[in-house]
Motif scaffolding. Sequence first.
Motif, PDB file in Angstrom:
ATOM      1  N   VAL A  91       0.841  -1.199   0.000  1.00 40.92           N
ATOM      2  CA  VAL A  91       0.000   0.000   0.000  1.00 40.92           C
ATOM      3  C   VAL A  91       0.876   1.250   0.000  1.00 40.92           C
ATOM      4  N   LYS A  92       1.916   1.247   0.818  1.00 39.81           N
ATOM      5  CA  LYS A  92       2.831   2.396   0.890  1.00 39.81           C
ATOM      6  C   LYS A  92       3.453   2.674  -0.474  1.00 39.81           C
ATOM      7  N   LYS A  93       3.895   1.609  -1.155  1.00 40.33           N
ATOM      8  CA  LYS A  93       4.527   1.773  -2.457  1.00 40.33           C
ATOM      9  C   LYS A  93       3.555   2.358  -3.488  1.00 40.33           C
ATOM     10  N   LEU A  94       2.332   1.834  -3.525  1.00 36.85           N
ATOM     11  CA  LEU A  94       1.370   2.313  -4.512  1.00 36.85           C
ATOM     12  C   LEU A  94       0.954   3.762  -4.238  1.00 36.85           C
ATOM     13  N   VAL A  95       0.835   4.133  -2.958  1.00 36.68           N
ATOM     14  CA  VAL A  95       0.539   5.531  -2.632  1.00 36.68           C
ATOM     15  C   VAL A  95       1.684   6.428  -3.113  1.00 36.68           C
ATOM     16  N   MET A  96       2.914   5.985  -2.889  1.00 36.09           N
ATOM     17  CA  MET A  96       4.091   6.749  -3.291  1.00 36.09           C
ATOM     18  C   MET A  96       4.155   6.942  -4.809  1.00 36.09           C
ATOM     19  N   LEU A  97       3.758   5.901  -5.553  1.00 33.89           N
ATOM     20  CA  LEU A  97       3.888   5.928  -7.020  1.00 33.89           C
ATOM     21  C   LEU A  97       2.618   6.384  -7.724  1.00 33.89           C
ATOM     22  N   SER A  98       1.581   6.724  -6.967  1.00 33.86           N
ATOM     23  CA  SER A  98       0.249   6.898  -7.559  1.00 33.86           C
ATOM     24  C   SER A  98       0.167   7.989  -8.625  1.00 33.86           C
ATOM     25  N   SER A  99       1.064   8.975  -8.592  1.00 39.18           N
ATOM     26  CA  SER A  99       1.024  10.035  -9.609  1.00 39.18           C
ATOM     27  C   SER A  99       2.121   9.906 -10.659  1.00 39.18           C
ATOM     28  N   ARG A 100       3.028   8.951 -10.476  1.00 36.63           N
ATOM     29  CA  ARG A 100       4.166   8.838 -11.384  1.00 36.63           C
ATOM     30  C   ARG A 100       3.753   8.587 -12.841  1.00 36.63           C
ATOM     31  N   PRO A 101       2.835   7.635 -13.113  1.00 39.69           N
ATOM     32  CA  PRO A 101       2.480   7.396 -14.521  1.00 39.69           C
ATOM     33  C   PRO A 101       1.883   8.618 -15.212  1.00 39.69           C
ATOM     34  N   ILE A 102       1.246   9.504 -14.434  1.00 37.67           N
ATOM     35  CA  ILE A 102       0.635  10.690 -15.032  1.00 37.67           C
ATOM     36  C   ILE A 102       1.696  11.553 -15.714  1.00 37.67           C
ATOM     37  N   ALA A 103       2.876  11.646 -15.078  1.00 35.41           N
ATOM     38  CA  ALA A 103       3.960  12.451 -15.645  1.00 35.41           C
ATOM     39  C   ALA A 103       4.502  11.854 -16.940  1.00 35.41           C
ATOM     40  N   LEU A 104       4.216  10.588 -17.185  1.00 34.46           N
ATOM     41  CA  LEU A 104       4.720   9.911 -18.381  1.00 34.46           C
ATOM     42  C   LEU A 104       3.735   9.970 -19.535  1.00 34.46           C
ATOM     43  N   VAL A 105       2.577  10.572 -19.293  1.00 39.56           N
ATOM     44  CA  VAL A 105       1.545  10.651 -20.328  1.00 39.56           C
ATOM     45  C   VAL A 105       1.870  11.831 -21.251  1.00 39.56           C
ATOM     46  N   SER A 106       2.927  11.668 -22.030  1.00 34.68           N
ATOM     47  CA  SER A 106       3.284  12.691 -23.015  1.00 34.68           C
ATOM     48  C   SER A 106       4.236  12.072 -24.021  1.00 34.68           C
ATOM     49  N   GLU A 107       4.324  12.686 -25.166  1.00 34.85           N
ATOM     50  CA  GLU A 107       5.217  12.180 -26.213  1.00 34.85           C
ATOM     51  C   GLU A 107       6.678  12.335 -25.817  1.00 34.85           C
ATOM     52  N   THR A 108       6.960  13.237 -24.860  1.00 33.68           N
ATOM     53  CA  THR A 108       8.346  13.515 -24.495  1.00 33.68           C
ATOM     54  C   THR A 108       8.855  12.626 -23.359  1.00 33.68           C
ATOM     55  N   ALA A 109       8.010  11.736 -22.864  1.00 39.02           N
ATOM     56  CA  ALA A 109       8.438  10.842 -21.782  1.00 39.02           C
ATOM     57  C   ALA A 109       9.638  10.016 -22.238  1.00 39.02           C
ATOM     58  N   THR A 110      10.721  10.069 -21.469  1.00 39.26           N
ATOM     59  CA  THR A 110      11.950   9.384 -21.875  1.00 39.26           C
ATOM     60  C   THR A 110      11.936   7.917 -21.477  1.00 39.26           C
ATOM     61  N   ASP A 111      12.734   7.138 -22.184  1.00 41.29           N
ATOM     62  CA  ASP A 111      12.880   5.733 -21.824  1.00 41.29           C
ATOM     63  C   ASP A 111      13.455   5.599 -20.421  1.00 41.29           C
ATOM     64  N   ALA A 112      14.310   6.542 -20.027  1.00 38.88           N
ATOM     65  CA  ALA A 112      14.891   6.492 -18.681  1.00 38.88           C
ATOM     66  C   ALA A 112      13.800   6.604 -17.618  1.00 38.88           C
ATOM     67  N   ALA A 113      12.841   7.510 -17.846  1.00 37.18           N
ATOM     68  CA  ALA A 113      11.738   7.658 -16.892  1.00 37.18           C
ATOM     69  C   ALA A 113      10.886   6.399 -16.837  1.00 37.18           C
ATOM     70  N   LEU A 114      10.683   5.782 -17.994  1.00 37.67           N
ATOM     71  CA  LEU A 114       9.919   4.531 -18.039  1.00 37.67           C
ATOM     72  C   LEU A 114      10.659   3.416 -17.302  1.00 37.67           C
ATOM     73  N   ARG A 115      11.989   3.357 -17.521  1.00 39.85           N
ATOM     74  CA  ARG A 115      12.789   2.332 -16.840  1.00 39.85           C
ATOM     75  C   ARG A 115      12.728   2.511 -15.323  1.00 39.85           C
ATOM     76  N   ARG A 116      12.775   3.757 -14.874  1.00 40.53           N
ATOM     77  CA  ARG A 116      12.746   4.005 -13.428  1.00 40.53           C
ATOM     78  C   ARG A 116      11.401   3.605 -12.823  1.00 40.53           C
ATOM     79  N   LEU A 117      10.328   3.854 -13.555  1.00 38.79           N
ATOM     80  CA  LEU A 117       9.020   3.424 -13.053  1.00 38.79           C
ATOM     81  C   LEU A 117       8.954   1.902 -12.991  1.00 38.79           C
ATOM     82  N   LEU A 118       9.472   1.244 -14.003  1.00 40.49           N
ATOM     83  CA  LEU A 118       9.534  -0.226 -14.004  1.00 40.49           C
ATOM     84  C   LEU A 118      10.342  -0.727 -12.811  1.00 40.49           C
ATOM     85  N   PHE A 119      11.477  -0.087 -12.578  1.00 38.25           N
ATOM     86  CA  PHE A 119      12.351  -0.485 -11.478  1.00 38.25           C
ATOM     87  C   PHE A 119      11.663  -0.303 -10.127  1.00 38.25           C
TER      88      PHE A 119
END
Length: 478
Positions: free
Chosen positions: A332-360
Amino acid sequence: MNLKDALEEPLFQEIGKVGDQLAQKTFVIGGFVRDHILQRPGKKDIDIVTEGSGIELARKVAQRLPNQPKVSVFKRFGTAMFRYQGVDWEFVGARKESYSEDSRNPAVENGSIQDDQLRRDFTINALAISLNQETYGEFVDPFEGLQDLESKMIRTPLDPDITFSDDPLRMMRAIRFAAQLGFDINHTEFAAIQDKSDRLKIVSKERIMDEFNKILMTDKPSVGLIMLDQAKLLEKFLPELVALKGIEEIEGQRHKDNFYHTFEVVDNISKNTDNLWLRWAALLHDIGKAPTKKFHKKIGWTFHSHEFVGSKMVPKLFRRLKLPMGQEMKYVKKLVMLSSRPIALVSETATDAALRRLLFDAGDDLEDLFILCKADITTKNNKKQKRFTENFILVEQKIKEVEDRDHVRNFQPPISGEDIMQAFDIKPCPAVGKIKNQIKEAILEGDLHNNREDAYKYMIALGEKMGMTQTNSNKISK
């Protein structure tokens, strides 16, 4: 009224026969009867009440059954139970109860079936069917519980002020049954709950959470959550959630009501998961907004770092409520912490590095994180809702491509601390952690391929920059 059709299980007849032998009036009571009338799925536990010893009745019934199931006896409560063909059968002697001011544990004495029905929490749970041979199937309903079932009403056999003061957990149960069954709580009973809400303090957090979790697992949790709030109960154990309530306006700028928004998110997520802890993550995903809310003249209302603050609140909240402090809390703590992260990736400029960090960071909980993020879309504008949903689908596709290529989910460093110490003939020291972290960062940034050979070469280069000399010629362990 006769309900023999409810008694298809042959064991009911055996119980009635033993009751006759002991000269004890014997009944099936409570949830089994209620659910039969409502045509709900059969219960996995059945309550038998008898005017006499429930323990003796249970033992004698068990002796007549194949393989004689083991009888568990709880002398303190005057109850006994055994498991037979996947169902728990619990036996208790009919009793009267009286309560003290500071405890929900009653003083008990023997009583009649009417006494026992009177002590039940609600009329719909006080319904009984006789099992004795002469009156087999006879319906016993002294408090018009059948009428309450038909009118979908929660009502107490006793004066509700007495019922809820004696056992305040019944206030939670009233709302739980209303939420589960789609019933209303009678206005007199609801007023009594509001009046006696402070009595909830004598109930253990474990029992409160047992009822609350059942409310959270209903098809539409907001029904029960709103009732808990209106009944002044929610504030007694989840003040962090109640703190989100309300809309402020300064200089014509307003923010949304994060309290009711949260309930919408919980309802949305409940359409897609029966995972209790994912529903808890939805419930708590915005709790950091109350302590981080600020107004700025130029940009209006902000909730900076509310995910970080909210995630820090989760362990304390779980500990106070006696919820599991292991993997469930961490999830629960992890999901609360990450709950807004995917929103920042909703753009054409989202980098692969940002995607990798979210995966990690998300690891195996990535899919659950996206279920939460999609549930967080509560706009009533159909075009916006469609656009947000499509954007999340796009991010999911991007992440899948990165994962297939770079394999960073549940990332394990290709170079261990032992490798570093052997290569440079050093003992544990800060330099080992620094090199490991720089390798990880280089892989996540896309500057280094996620394999042992490239990582080993990178490690040597890092060590040399730090003034260390390679002493182990066996560079790569195949």
